[in-house]
Every structure is written in C-alpha cells, then in structure tokens.
Scaffold this motif. Structure first.
Motif, PDB file in Angstrom:
ATOM      1  N   MET A  16       1.273  -1.011   0.363  1.00 34.01           N
ATOM      2  CA  MET A  16      -0.128   0.261  -0.732  1.00 34.01           C
ATOM      3  C   MET A  16      -0.009   1.166   0.358  1.00 34.01           C
ATOM      4  N   SER A  17       2.098   1.330   0.640  1.00 30.25           N
ATOM      5  CA  SER A  17       2.852   2.369   0.798  1.00 30.25           C
ATOM      6  C   SER A  17       3.275   2.976  -0.309  1.00 30.25           C
ATOM      7  N   CYS A  18       4.215   1.840  -1.328  1.00 28.66           N
ATOM      8  CA  CYS A  18       4.860   1.875  -2.975  1.00 28.66           C
ATOM      9  C   CYS A  18       3.736   2.850  -3.437  1.00 28.66           C
ATOM     10  N   LEU A  19       1.820   1.689  -3.823  1.00 31.23           N
ATOM     11  CA  LEU A  19       0.839   2.270  -4.794  1.00 31.23           C
ATOM     12  C   LEU A  19       0.925   3.627  -4.083  1.00 31.23           C
ATOM     13  N   SER A  20       0.746   4.263  -3.016  1.00 35.77           N
ATOM     14  CA  SER A  20       1.053   5.667  -2.465  1.00 35.77           C
ATOM     15  C   SER A  20       1.855   6.278  -3.768  1.00 35.77           C
ATOM     16  N   CYS A  21       3.011   5.607  -3.335  1.00 31.52           N
ATOM     17  CA  CYS A  21       3.901   6.576  -4.018  1.00 31.52           C
ATOM     18  C   CYS A  21       4.602   6.774  -5.279  1.00 31.52           C
ATOM     19  N   GLU A  22       3.937   5.274  -6.021  1.00 33.30           N
ATOM     20  CA  GLU A  22       3.039   6.217  -7.206  1.00 33.30           C
ATOM     21  C   GLU A  22       2.615   7.476  -7.662  1.00 33.30           C
ATOM     22  N   LYS A  23       1.936   7.343  -7.152  1.00 31.79           N
ATOM     23  CA  LYS A  23       0.444   8.586  -7.009  1.00 31.79           C
ATOM     24  C   LYS A  23       0.972  10.006  -7.340  1.00 31.79           C
ATOM     25  N   ASP A  24       2.373   9.813  -6.666  1.00 31.35           N
ATOM     26  CA  ASP A  24       3.077  11.196  -6.531  1.00 31.35           C
ATOM     27  C   ASP A  24       4.465  11.384  -7.079  1.00 31.35           C
ATOM     28  N   GLU A  25       4.431  10.657  -8.057  1.00 30.39           N
ATOM     29  CA  GLU A  25       5.750   9.976  -8.690  1.00 30.39           C
ATOM     30  C   GLU A  25       5.371  11.117 -10.118  1.00 30.39           C
ATOM     31  N   ILE A  26       6.450  11.794 -10.471  1.00 32.56           N
ATOM     32  CA  ILE A  26       6.682  12.689 -11.961  1.00 32.56           C
ATOM     33  C   ILE A  26       6.554  12.629 -12.614  1.00 32.56           C
ATOM     34  N   PRO A  27       5.875  12.175 -13.903  1.00 33.69           N
ATOM     35  CA  PRO A  27       6.410  11.267 -15.616  1.00 33.69           C
ATOM     36  C   PRO A  27       7.660  12.327 -16.195  1.00 33.69           C
ATOM     37  N   VAL A  28       8.390  11.157 -16.388  1.00 28.70           N
ATOM     38  CA  VAL A  28       9.672  11.836 -17.465  1.00 28.70           C
ATOM     39  C   VAL A  28       9.366  12.882 -18.533  1.00 28.70           C
ATOM     40  N   GLU A  29      10.440  13.213 -18.686  1.00 26.58           N
ATOM     41  CA  GLU A  29       9.969  14.573 -20.161  1.00 26.58           C
ATOM     42  C   GLU A  29      10.240  13.501 -21.187  1.00 26.58           C
ATOM     43  N   PRO A  30       9.612  13.306 -22.271  1.00 26.75           N
ATOM     44  CA  PRO A  30      10.152  12.476 -23.211  1.00 26.75           C
ATOM     45  C   PRO A  30      11.268  13.402 -23.634  1.00 26.75           C
ATOM     46  N   PHE A  31      12.651  12.436 -24.585  1.00 25.09           N
ATOM     47  CA  PHE A  31      13.604  13.045 -24.881  1.00 25.09           C
ATOM     48  C   PHE A  31      13.486  14.050 -25.988  1.00 25.09           C
ATOM     49  N   ASP A  32      13.388  15.706 -26.557  1.00 27.00           N
ATOM     50  CA  ASP A  32      13.319  16.078 -27.861  1.00 27.00           C
ATOM     51  C   ASP A  32      14.064  15.687 -29.100  1.00 27.00           C
ATOM     52  N   ARG A  33      13.953  15.322 -29.324  1.00 26.86           N
ATOM     53  CA  ARG A  33      14.521  14.705 -30.901  1.00 26.86           C
ATOM     54  C   ARG A  33      15.339  15.173 -32.005  1.00 26.86           C
ATOM     55  N   GLY A  34      13.853  17.271 -31.914  1.00 29.21           N
ATOM     56  CA  GLY A  34      14.788  17.667 -32.874  1.00 29.21           C
ATOM     57  C   GLY A  34      13.439  17.167 -33.874  1.00 29.21           C
ATOM     58  N   ASP A  35      13.711  18.947 -34.907  1.00 26.00           N
ATOM     59  CA  ASP A  35      13.608  19.037 -36.362  1.00 26.00           C
ATOM     60  C   ASP A  35      14.545  17.644 -36.895  1.00 26.00           C
ATOM     61  N   VAL A  36      13.535  17.328 -38.473  1.00 28.28           N
ATOM     62  CA  VAL A  36      14.472  17.591 -39.665  1.00 28.28           C
ATOM     63  C   VAL A  36      15.792  18.389 -39.650  1.00 28.28           C
ATOM     64  N   GLU A  37      16.927  18.663 -40.302  1.00 31.66           N
ATOM     65  CA  GLU A  37      17.498  19.528 -40.382  1.00 31.66           C
ATOM     66  C   GLU A  37      18.511  19.384 -41.587  1.00 31.66           C
ATOM     67  N   SER A  38      17.807  20.788 -42.474  1.00 28.16           N
ATOM     68  CA  SER A  38      18.907  21.002 -43.517  1.00 28.16           C
ATOM     69  C   SER A  38      20.117  21.387 -43.581  1.00 28.16           C
ATOM     70  N   VAL A  39      21.662  21.247 -43.858  1.00 26.42           N
ATOM     71  CA  VAL A  39      22.706  21.223 -43.742  1.00 26.42           C
ATOM     72  C   VAL A  39      23.143  21.177 -44.709  1.00 26.42           C
ATOM     73  N   GLN A  40      23.600  22.168 -45.089  1.00 24.53           N
ATOM     74  CA  GLN A  40      24.756  22.467 -46.925  1.00 24.53           C
ATOM     75  C   GLN A  40      25.806  22.414 -46.242  1.00 24.53           C
ATOM     76  N   ILE A  41      26.722  21.556 -46.891  1.00 19.52           N
ATOM     77  CA  ILE A  41      28.480  21.420 -46.352  1.00 19.52           C
ATOM     78  C   ILE A  41      29.611  21.982 -47.677  1.00 19.52           C
ATOM     79  N   ALA A  42      29.899  22.329 -47.889  1.00 19.16           N
ATOM     80  CA  ALA A  42      30.781  23.325 -48.937  1.00 19.16           C
ATOM     81  C   ALA A  42      32.254  22.927 -48.438  1.00 19.16           C
ATOM     82  N   MET A  43      32.397  21.711 -49.965  1.00 20.18           N
ATOM     83  CA  MET A  43      33.730  21.551 -50.443  1.00 20.18           C
ATOM     84  C   MET A  43      34.122  22.500 -51.055  1.00 20.18           C
ATOM     85  N   GLY A  44      33.149  23.170 -52.210  1.00 17.84           N
ATOM     86  CA  GLY A  44      34.049  23.341 -52.888  1.00 17.84           C
ATOM     87  C   GLY A  44      34.128  22.762 -54.434  1.00 17.84           C
TER      88      GLY A  44
END
Length: 324
Positions: A16-44
């Motif tokens: 019962m103690s464990c169950l009561s603790c689970e109610k107070d846990e803070i959910p972990v924020e999902p990792f921000d994977r970011g958007d698709v980025e476009s990158v241009q490389i200047a080799m010449g």
C-alpha cells in the motif's frame, strides 16, 4: 475467522505504501528528438576542402585544404600505423636496398593504396615498424591533375613511441628529419613534407562524427584507383549503415537499435550520387538513407537531397539529418 498473520500484514502495508508513492511520482519528459534539419556542406567546386562535422551539435567543427598534409600517425598507444592522404591519391611502395644512397627505379616498384574502409591490414605502409626499409611515396595529384612527384623516406620509433620521419627527394637531396608525438585526444596526427612538421588537420576524436572529403575508392575488374568525393566515418566508436528498404520517414529509433551497424569508414561513401554524362550533372539518390551512431551513443538518420548550391556549383552537398 482466522487472524491475519503478522508477516502478511507487513507485506500489505509495504504494498500500500508503494502504491501511494506511485501516485506522487513525476512523469519523465520525453527526450526532444528535434526536427529534421537541412545542412549544406561547402567542399568547393574542386572539392578542395575537407569538412569535419558533428551531428550532436549540428555544426561544422573545422575545415582544411586537403593538400595541407601528406601522412598521419596513429595516436593509439598500442598502434603505430601511418596513413596516406587518400584525398590526393597517394600511394606507397617499399624500395629495394635500404639506404637513401641506393638508386631507385620508380617504374619497378609495386605501389599500394590505403583501403577506403580504414582496415588496418589494408594500409599501404602496413606494419612498417616490423621491418627496416626505405619507402617511396607517390604524392598523388595536384588539383589540376598534374603529378605532385615522389619522396623517399624511412620511419623509426623512439623509446617513448614518438615517430621519427627522415625524408628526401629520390636523388637523396633535400634531406630532412622530424619527430612527432602522439596525442591521446586525437585519432591521428598529420604531417606535411613541405613544412617538415606536424599540422593540425583532424579535430579531437570526440568532437566530430563524419568528414566530407575527397578520397581514393578502389574499383576492381579491372583494378582502378579513382578519386571520389564523399563521406567517411570517425573511426572512434562511430558506426553506420545504409538503409534502402525503408523511407526516410519510416526510420525511427527502434529500427536503428535493431539494425546491425558497421565501423567501415566508407559505409556512407560517395555513391549516394551519380554523374550523368549526357546531362553533365550529378543526380542525388534521396531514397538512399543512412543511420549513424555517434561516439556518445546517439542515433541519427540522414540522407542527401542535393549536390549543388544556389549558384549551381557542384561540391555543396545538402543532407537532411534528424536525431532518433
């Protein structure tokens, strides 16, 4: 009714103690994977620039002229390999004799190239420290296609694993010597014959993931070394794989973690593009996708969507990248 045993009562209290603790846990924020980025490389347009890129920071770490160095010394404590500058099609051969005074017939030598995969057993200079020899280096080609000439040299190790290089022209003139030390922050230390000193080329091994460069690809049947422009992997804990059976959008972290990756340096390579002789231009295969795992353990997907800049100049590859 039978009384509840003390042991069972204690177990229920804990549960019962464990169950009561689970109610107070803070959910972990999902990792921000970011958007698709476009990158241009200047080799010449002549692919004169080597560009070192870090996927995690999404930026160019450093750039250098590909003619600024000739050979590079492995910084691993237990290795003494020497790499040729394959961006200018350099080759090496062991000369007969063993002294600079001996006459060298270049036409009689069997020249070898470093394999683009980075396999240590397929380096032109091989396990050079296991033998005493004079080596002849074919310095490859200038940007206009003319030959850069030859240089003869001997290598030796000092008691503290530094590399001593003695080099001269084929007739023995212009004799020079230099010693370079390992640096454990780096994959390798580059050296220039013209300046007779170590030069700063590779960034620290944990600072980049891929390098955009010209390098020598080996075609077989018939055997033909050919200069190509493409992408090579950082040899330090970096792996990748080509994915053709899924679209760029379909590739996710689950796919990445379930796929076997390789540390072959040229796994991305050059053939994500094709030169059409009739149209006299490059076509990029945007459906040719890659997964890269960097030396920090993060996964990325990338593919190429262009090889030209807004002015229509070749040598400016554009890739789309997203962290998984």
């Amino acid at each position: 009714m039978e009384k509840m045993r003390p042991q069972i009562y204690c177990i229920l209290l804990v549960a019962m103690s464990c169950l009561s603790c689970e109610k107070d846990e803070i959910p972990v924020e999902p990792f921000d994977r970011g958007d698709v980025e476009s990158v241009q490389i200047a080799m010449g347009s002549d692919y004169e620039t080597q560009v070192w890129y870090d996927l995690s920071d999404g930026k160019v770490v450093s750039t250098n002229d590909r003619f600024a160095w000739d050979i590079a010394f492995d910084c691993n404590d237990s290795a003494h390999f020497i790499y040729l500058n394959t961006s200018v099609v350099m080759m090496a051969a062991k000369a007969e004799g063993g002294a600079f005074e001996d006459e060298i017939d270049v036409a009689s030598l069997s020249f070898r190239l470093d394999h683009p995969s980075g396999i240590k057993d397929s380096l032109a200079l091989g396990h050079w420290w296991q033998q005493s020899a004079v080596w002849v280096i074919d310095l490859g080609y200038c940007i206009n296609g003319s030959k850069r000439g030859y240089r003869q040299m001997q290598f030796s190790l000092t008691s503290d694993n530094k590399l001593t290089i003695t080099h001269a022209k084929l007739d023995g003139s212009d004799l020079q010597s230099a010693t370079i030390a390992k640096d454990d922050r780096m994959n390798r230390i580059a050296f220039s014959f013209s300046s007779n000193q170590a030069v700063s080329i590779d960034p620290p091994k944990t600072d980049y993931d891929i390098v955009f460069t010209t390098y020598t690809h080996l075609f077989y049947n018939p055997f033909t070394p050919y200069s190509v422009s493409g992408v090579l992997l950082n040899p330090h804990q970096t792996t990748a794989v080509q994915i053709d059976h899924l679209s760029f959008e379909e590739i996710d972290e689950t796919v990445a973690r379930e796929t076997v990756l390789t540390d072959s340096a040229d796994v991305i390579g050059y053939d994500w593009k094709y030169y059409d002789l009739d149209a006299a231009q490059y076509t990029v295969f945007s459906n040719q996708n890659y997964i890269v795992r960097d030396n920090e353990g993060f996964y990325y997907k990338l593919h190429f969507v262009d090889f030209y800049n807004d002015a229509g100049e070749k040598g400016f590859p554009t890739m789309e990248v997203q962290r998984l």
